[in-house]
Scaffold this active site. Structure first.
Site, PDB file in Angstrom:
ATOM      1  N   ILE A 151       9.032  -0.071  -0.081  1.00 45.00           N
ATOM      2  CA  ILE A 151       8.178   0.037   0.835  1.00 45.00           C
ATOM      3  C   ILE A 151       7.409  -1.285   1.006  1.00 45.00           C
ATOM      4  CG2 ILE A 151       5.836   0.956   1.183  1.00 45.00           C
ATOM      5  CD1 ILE A 151       6.760   3.601  -0.281  1.00 45.00           C
ATOM      6  N   ALA A 231      -0.440   3.523  -1.668  1.00 48.88           N
ATOM      7  CA  ALA A 231       0.318   4.102  -2.672  1.00 48.88           C
ATOM      8  C   ALA A 231      -0.272   5.284  -3.445  1.00 48.88           C
ATOM      9  CB  ALA A 231       0.599   3.022  -3.680  1.00 48.88           C
ATOM     10  N   ARG A 232      -1.228   5.115  -4.533  1.00 49.76           N
ATOM     11  CA  ARG A 232      -1.754   6.118  -5.302  1.00 49.76           C
ATOM     12  C   ARG A 232      -3.173   5.564  -5.544  1.00 49.76           C
ATOM     13  NH1 ARG A 232       1.717   8.350  -3.408  1.00 49.76           N
ATOM     14  NH2 ARG A 232       3.361   9.765  -4.731  1.00 49.76           N
ATOM     15  N   ASP A 255      -5.162   5.725   2.283  1.00 53.18           N
ATOM     16  CA  ASP A 255      -4.359   6.883   2.535  1.00 53.18           C
ATOM     17  C   ASP A 255      -4.500   7.776   1.662  1.00 53.18           C
ATOM     18  OD1 ASP A 255      -2.642   8.509   4.509  1.00 53.18           O
ATOM     19  OD2 ASP A 255      -0.999   7.889   3.378  1.00 53.18           O
ATOM     20  N   GLU A 260      -7.690  14.759  -4.230  1.00 52.01           N
ATOM     21  CA  GLU A 260      -7.089  15.321  -3.052  1.00 52.01           C
ATOM     22  C   GLU A 260      -6.789  16.757  -3.010  1.00 52.01           C
ATOM     23  OE1 GLU A 260      -3.622  13.252  -1.786  1.00 52.01           O
ATOM     24  OE2 GLU A 260      -4.695  11.221  -1.686  1.00 52.01           O
ATOM     25  N   HIS A 283      -3.366  11.196   3.571  1.00 51.53           N
ATOM     26  CA  HIS A 283      -2.178  11.139   2.858  1.00 51.53           C
ATOM     27  C   HIS A 283      -0.963  11.345   3.681  1.00 51.53           C
ATOM     28  CE1 HIS A 283      -0.312  11.071  -1.567  1.00 51.53           C
ATOM     29  NE2 HIS A 283       0.347  10.706  -0.626  1.00 51.53           N
ATOM     30  N   GLY A 285       1.155   8.872   4.667  1.00 51.44           N
ATOM     31  CA  GLY A 285       2.189   7.802   4.941  1.00 51.44           C
ATOM     32  C   GLY A 285       3.409   8.145   5.059  1.00 51.44           C
ATOM     33  N   ALA A 286       3.999   9.154   4.384  1.00 50.92           N
ATOM     34  CA  ALA A 286       5.429   9.585   4.715  1.00 50.92           C
ATOM     35  C   ALA A 286       5.629  10.527   5.728  1.00 50.92           C
ATOM     36  CB  ALA A 286       5.984  10.043   3.433  1.00 50.92           C
TER      37      ALA A 286
END
Length: 400
Positions: A151, A231-232, A255, A260, A283, A285-286
């Site tokens: 990434i 990321a996290r 994100d 969450e 969240h 991103g993917a």
């Protein structure tokens, strides 16, 4: 028949080739994480996306032998519990790289041009060309990239296309790799933060990286700098970040947020998201069709490989180094029971075999077996093995 439990959303058309492997498919995308132990009770293989797989799942599912995270990272899975039960854990790294990189760059541009605020004000019926004409632009500005895996590298390429200066850091990044990527290498995270107008995070969440972006790292960012986190959330000291954003010293595009919701739609009001200077997404991103298709196909490939060959691509919990202290090499005739006889002698000596690799020579008359042991066998044990001259050609032990 073995059962594959898919406990998150998954393209139904890609489940057909998995079923053709002789697996019973149990697709339960809405099962809550708390009910996963019961749902997985009879499963042999478990596929999840973002669902938490706690140790209770492994306790409740004695037939479970493989868990696949249909995504990057395995922080949602109790990998230690899986390892204790001899369950393979695999993920699909790199399949969502472009999608996450696109969002990271989109958030970066949104911060610079205040795009969400533009949209919100226009929808409210107000025009403020003067106020929104104060953006600096990103050309020539410095992007700090923490983590240059798949990434991070995609982010680097896109930032370079925008004319940004890119400085990067990771524990494994060396000068040669940095030159190949066309980036400058920061010696550590603090040095990276001091250089960055934007700091973008692309580090996996592990015990070692939790809280990696510490209060000290945040303080090293220059006033007005921005943190981009796709990321996290747990990578960052949230209390220190909240203070810096509240003080107006840092901006944030994220994100990912602490706590969450498990469900795709829920009430959720993280303190950071309410602050000016913060742009948050959900969240996602993917979450592009391209990325989800790629991740799903990689998940199917992992399952197919495991079912057909016993090999697990993308496995994250096989020990890179065992506790072995010695390697016993035995060249032997390729006959039934030969290795069993060798291992019986080893067992009677109270020595544990940590890893065994047997290689058969052409014509299948002879083979060579390397047996990694937790301690070096005494000479008397070696002589017992060598004494079986009707089946043992050579035996020697090496220290590891």
């Amino acid at each position: 028949m073995r059962t594959l439990l898919v406990a998150d959303a998954f393209p139904k058309d890609l489940l057909a080739p998995v079923a053709a492997l002789g697996l019973a498919i149990d697709h339960r995308p809405d099962v809550p994480a708390k009910d996963l132990p019961a749902a997985a009770r009879d499963a042999s293989i478990l596929v999840v996306r973002s669902k938490q797989v706690a140790s209770a799942v492994f306790d409740a599912a004695p037939a479970l032998s493989l868990v696949v995270r249909a995504g990057a990272g395995v922080n949602t899975i109790d990998v230690a519990a899986a390892s204790r039960r001899g369950v393979f854990v695999a993920n699909c790294p790199g399949q969502n790289s472009i999608a996450v990189a696109e969002l990271a760059i989109g958030l970066l541009l949104a911060l610079d041009r205040r795009i969400p605020d533009n949209v919100a004000l226009l929808r409210a019926g107000r025009w403020d060309k003067k106020g929104f004409s104060e953006a600096r632009g990103v050309f020539g500005r410095t992007l700090g990239v923490a983590g240059v895996g798949s990434i991070g590298r995609e982010v680097v390429r896109r930032a370079q296309a925008l004319g940004m200066r890119v400085v990067a850091w990771s524990r494994s990044l060396d000068d040669a790799t940095a030159r190949g990527l066309g980036v400058e290498r920061a010696r550590d995270l603090l040095a990276l933060a001091r250089e960055a107008d934007f700091l973008s995070l692309h580090v996996a969440l592990t015990k070692e990286t939790r809280g990696l972006i510490s209060r000290e790292v945040l303080a090293a960012l220059r006033p007005g700098a921005a943190l981009v986190n796709t990321a996290r959330a747990e990578l960052v000291d949230e209390a220190a970040l909240l203070e810096a954003v509240q003080a107006g010293r840092l901006r944030l595009a994220a994100d990912v947020f602490a706590g969450e919701p498990e469900k795709g739609q829920a009430e959720f009001a993280p303190p950071l998201a309410k602050l000016p200077g913060v742009y948050g997404t959900h969240h996602i991103g993917a979450s592009t069709a391209q990325a989800q298709e790629a991740i799903a196909r990689e998940t199917v490939r992992i399952v197919e490989s495991y079912v057909r060959t016993g090999q697990v691509p993308g496995c994250v919990n096989v020990a890179r180094r065992t506790p072995a202290r010695a390697r016993l090499v035995v060249r032997h005739l390729d006959r039934v029971g030969v290795l069993a006889n060798v291992l019986t002698i080893v067992r009677e000596a109270g020595i544990n075999a940590e890893e065994i690799r047997n290689t058969v020579f052409e014509e299948a008359v002879a083979a060579s077996c390397a047996i990694d042991l937790d301690e070096r066998p005494p000479d008397a044990v070696l002589e017992r093995i060598r004494g079986r001259k009707d089946e043992i050609l050579f035996a020697h032990c090496f220290d590891l």
